[in-house]
Design an enzyme around this catalytic site. Structure first.
Site, short mmCIF file in Angstrom:
data_model
loop_
_atom_site.label_atom_id
_atom_site.label_comp_id
_atom_site.label_asym_id
_atom_site.label_seq_id
_atom_site.Cartn_x
_atom_site.Cartn_y
_atom_site.Cartn_z
N GLY A 91 -29.77 -4.69 -7.36
CA GLY A 91 -28.52 -5.09 -8.07
C GLY A 91 -27.47 -4.71 -8.48
O GLY A 91 -28.22 -3.58 -8.93
N CYS B 213 -35.28 0.07 -6.36
CA CYS B 213 -33.72 0.12 -6.95
C CYS B 213 -33.73 -0.35 -8.32
O CYS B 213 -33.91 0.22 -9.03
CB CYS B 213 -32.49 -0.49 -6.00
SG CYS B 213 -30.89 0.72 -6.38
N TYR B 214 -32.74 -0.51 -8.58
CA TYR B 214 -32.29 -1.95 -9.56
C TYR B 214 -34.12 -2.41 -10.45
O TYR B 214 -34.17 -2.35 -11.13
CB TYR B 214 -31.38 -3.26 -9.79
CG TYR B 214 -31.68 -3.62 -11.42
CD1 TYR B 214 -31.09 -3.40 -12.34
CD2 TYR B 214 -31.92 -4.44 -11.52
CE1 TYR B 214 -30.60 -3.39 -13.79
CE2 TYR B 214 -32.38 -5.64 -13.14
CZ TYR B 214 -31.61 -4.63 -13.98
OH TYR B 214 -31.17 -5.53 -15.24
N HIS C 179 -33.68 2.32 -1.04
CA HIS C 179 -33.94 1.40 -0.53
C HIS C 179 -34.32 1.16 0.86
O HIS C 179 -33.87 1.32 1.93
CB HIS C 179 -32.65 0.49 -0.20
CG HIS C 179 -31.78 0.31 -1.35
ND1 HIS C 179 -31.66 -1.45 -2.05
CD2 HIS C 179 -30.94 -0.13 -2.44
CE1 HIS C 179 -30.87 -1.50 -3.27
NE2 HIS C 179 -30.71 -0.07 -2.70
N GLU D 14 -35.22 -0.89 2.97
CA GLU D 14 -35.20 -1.91 4.08
C GLU D 14 -33.61 -1.39 4.72
O GLU D 14 -33.13 -2.56 5.23
CB GLU D 14 -34.70 -3.33 3.26
CG GLU D 14 -33.85 -3.78 2.40
CD GLU D 14 -32.78 -3.18 0.30
OE1 GLU D 14 -32.46 -3.19 -0.26
OE2 GLU D 14 -34.58 -2.42 0.88
N ASP E 124 -27.19 -20.67 17.58
CA ASP E 124 -28.68 -21.36 16.16
C ASP E 124 -28.27 -22.75 16.78
O ASP E 124 -29.24 -23.29 16.63
CB ASP E 124 -26.98 -21.16 15.45
CG ASP E 124 -27.42 -19.91 14.70
OD1 ASP E 124 -27.90 -19.53 15.33
OD2 ASP E 124 -26.21 -19.65 14.36
N LYS F 254 -31.36 -14.29 12.26
CA LYS F 254 -30.51 -14.25 13.46
C LYS F 254 -31.75 -14.20 14.30
O LYS F 254 -31.83 -14.83 16.09
CB LYS F 254 -29.41 -13.98 13.67
CG LYS F 254 -28.87 -14.30 15.28
CD LYS F 254 -28.36 -15.33 15.44
CE LYS F 254 -26.90 -15.01 14.89
NZ LYS F 254 -26.35 -16.37 15.81
#
Length: 536
Positions: free
Chosen positions: A74, A101-102, A188, A190, A246, A391
């Site tokens: 964040g 992180c945060y 991070h 991710e 989609d 996606k």
């Protein structure tokens, strides 16, 4: 008012909640869009995840019976006035928790550790030194390049935690307390730029939290089919079919659930690319056998867009005109004796919801026609079976449903079509110019074999801009065309696509030679953030 039937939400009908069938990881969002990416990485590990706001009480989070909890990054400092904090009760419920992180700093502070502003802020790629691999970093290299974004640092770990790694600006960049199933990292994992990031995530999920990987495309199809059947009963349903990935996957999924109770409505709004309407009518019906109703509404849309240049107004007008078309199509279905139409299927995805301001604390980056552009007096209940999917998950579901590879892996195309790729007023003449330029670019990139290297390739007409040129030994005053090739995994972040110089040269030459109104081709090399993929 709109009654939304969110087929992947936690408010779904009894027995339809994926968390009842699979291990659940709750991602607590502390205000960064990376929360969506964290959730996606968890699902890549075949573990179901969902996002909850940091304002959710601990008892509400624990009531979801998560197998694990992840605290996202964040923008705040843990010591700033009004900064979100972690209730220490989060760590007393016996559920493993992973801070990023945060979230890492907030965990340290809540459990008695020390966080300080050391003056050693780190942003971007950073060298990490692993001092103790423990369980979280087991099997990884002693030095890693990881993605950092922080000003504060953990300088003392809470009691019971083993410090695992550090950097020049973060004395403690990772720690774990295996007895309580608690761990965290300053970087991070991710983000793709972090080496071994997915391995770190999976070490927490499997080796610390003990999650079981059962979340697959086959599960999604099976569970969504059952849910749609339960919700729809014997009612009629229409689907907004655009020909894109989609809506095609959403339509195929719902058709598997209810068969001929579904009618797909394809609105030719005049904002499609060259040959697209014919392709949708031919290929999708051939593959699925679905009942398809084609509505030619190009004049209706162009009339509604006349004189409009504001991007948000364009999107909302296009959304409203879509619904008007569906209202008319539904009335015709009723008149034909098929019964009342109660439900509308849309191919809304997670990034659409996030960018339209969905969820607490999310910024309204732009209204997607099927989210922020819907009118308040919508007469249909919405079925959005892909609403919490990314996606890549949608493509996996499409392949599971047997849709052809070319349809599943085509480049994404926005619902508002070329209407948001014309910067300025949308007119028939400008659409013709852009269609030709776009068709040339698509043909050249396909011939060059680079389609698979590019996530999306908007071609943008700067309709309200003119530039001086020389063509045929004479002065011209034509339009610039912008090429916007991007690479991405999930549309949440993106980078510009590095096309070969010789291909860029061919594209420029082919467009300026093939479209007389265009005398300049430029390349957009902006990443997301700060830019978005589409210009509007």
């Amino acid at each position: 008012m709109t009654e939304q039937v969110q087929t992947t939400s936690t408010s779904a009908a009894a027995g339809s909640d994926p968390a009842a069938e699979h291990d659940l990881v709750v991602v607590i969002d502390y205000g960064a869009q990376y929360a969506q990416l964290i959730a996606r990485r968890v699902r890549e590990a075949r573990v179901f995840s969902e996002i909850m706001p940091h304002t959710a009480p601990v008892e509400q989070v624990l009531a979801r019976k998560p197998k694990a909890i992840i605290l996202s990054g964040g923008p705040s400092s843990v010591y700033a006035d009004g900064a979100p904090q972690v209730d220490a009760a989060m760590f007393a419920g016996g559920v493993p928790v992973f801070g990023i992180c945060y979230g890492f700093q907030a965990m340290a502070k809540a459990l008695g550790g020390e966080v300080a502003h050391t003056g050693g802020s780190e942003f971007g790629r950073t060298a990490l030194r692993v001092d103790d691999h423990g369980r979280l970093l087991a099997g990884l290299a002693d030095e890693l390049k990881v993605w950092m974004s922080h000003g504060d640092s953990v300088v003392a770990a809470p009691d019971g935690f083993a410090a695992l790694a550090g950097t020049a600006g973060a004395p403690i960049a990772a720690f774990e307390d295996l007895d309580r199933g608690l761990a965290g990292v300053q970087w991070h994992p991710e983000v793709l730029h972090s080496e071994s990031g997915q391995q770190v995530m999976e070490h927490f999920l499997f080796d610390v939290a003990g999650c079981t990987p059962t979340w697959t495309a086959a599960n999604i199809v099976e569970e969504q089919v059952a849910l749609v059947r339960e919700q729809v009963g014997d009612k009629r349903v229409i689907c907004a079919l655009s020909g894109g990935v989609d809506s095609a996957v959403a339509a195929a999924l719902v058709q598997r659930a209810i068969g001929d109770q579904l009618t797909c409505v394809f609105v030719d709004h005049g904002l499609l690319r060259k040959g697209e309407a014919e392709q949708v009518e031919r290929d999708f019906v051939a593959v699925t056998g679905v009942d398809l109703k084609v509505v030619d509404a190009s004049k209706q849309f162009l009339d509604a867009l006349a004189g409009v240049t504001d991007p948000e107004r364009k999107r909302k007008i296009i959304g409203a005109e879509f619904i008007s078309c569906f209202d008319a199509a539904a009335a015709e279905i009723v008149q034909a004796g098929h019964g009342d139409v109660e439900f509308l299927v849309q191919g809304t995805l997670y990034p659409d919801v996030v960018e339209s301001g969905g969820g607490e604390g999310a910024a309204n980056i732009k209204s997607h026609h099927n989210v922020g552009g819907l009118p308040e007096d919508l007469q249909f209940k919405l079925i959005e079976p892909l609403r919490t999917l990314f996606k890549d998950e949608v493509r996996a579901v499409g392949e599971q449903l047997g849709l052809p590879h070319a349809m599943v892996w085509r480049h994404p195309f926005p619902g508002p079509g070329l209407g948001i790729r014309i910067i300025g007023e949308v007119t028939a003449e400008r659409l013709d110019i852009l269609r030709e330029a776009d068709a040339i670019v698509r043909a050249e990139t396909t011939a060059a074999g680079v389609d698979g290297d590019i996530w999306q390739f908007p071609v943008v007409l700067l309709a309200d801009v003119r530039s001086v040129g020389v063509q045929g030994d004479g002065r011209t005053y034509g339009h610039p065309i912008v090429l916007r090739p991007v690479t991405s995994e999930d549309a949440m972040t993106a980078d510009w696509g590095r096309l070969p110089y010789d291909l860029l040269e061919r594209l420029s030459s082919a467009v300026t030679n093939g479209v007389r109104e265009v005398n300049r081709v430029v390349l957009d090399i902006t990443s997301k953030p700060p830019g978005t993929i589409e210009w509007e």
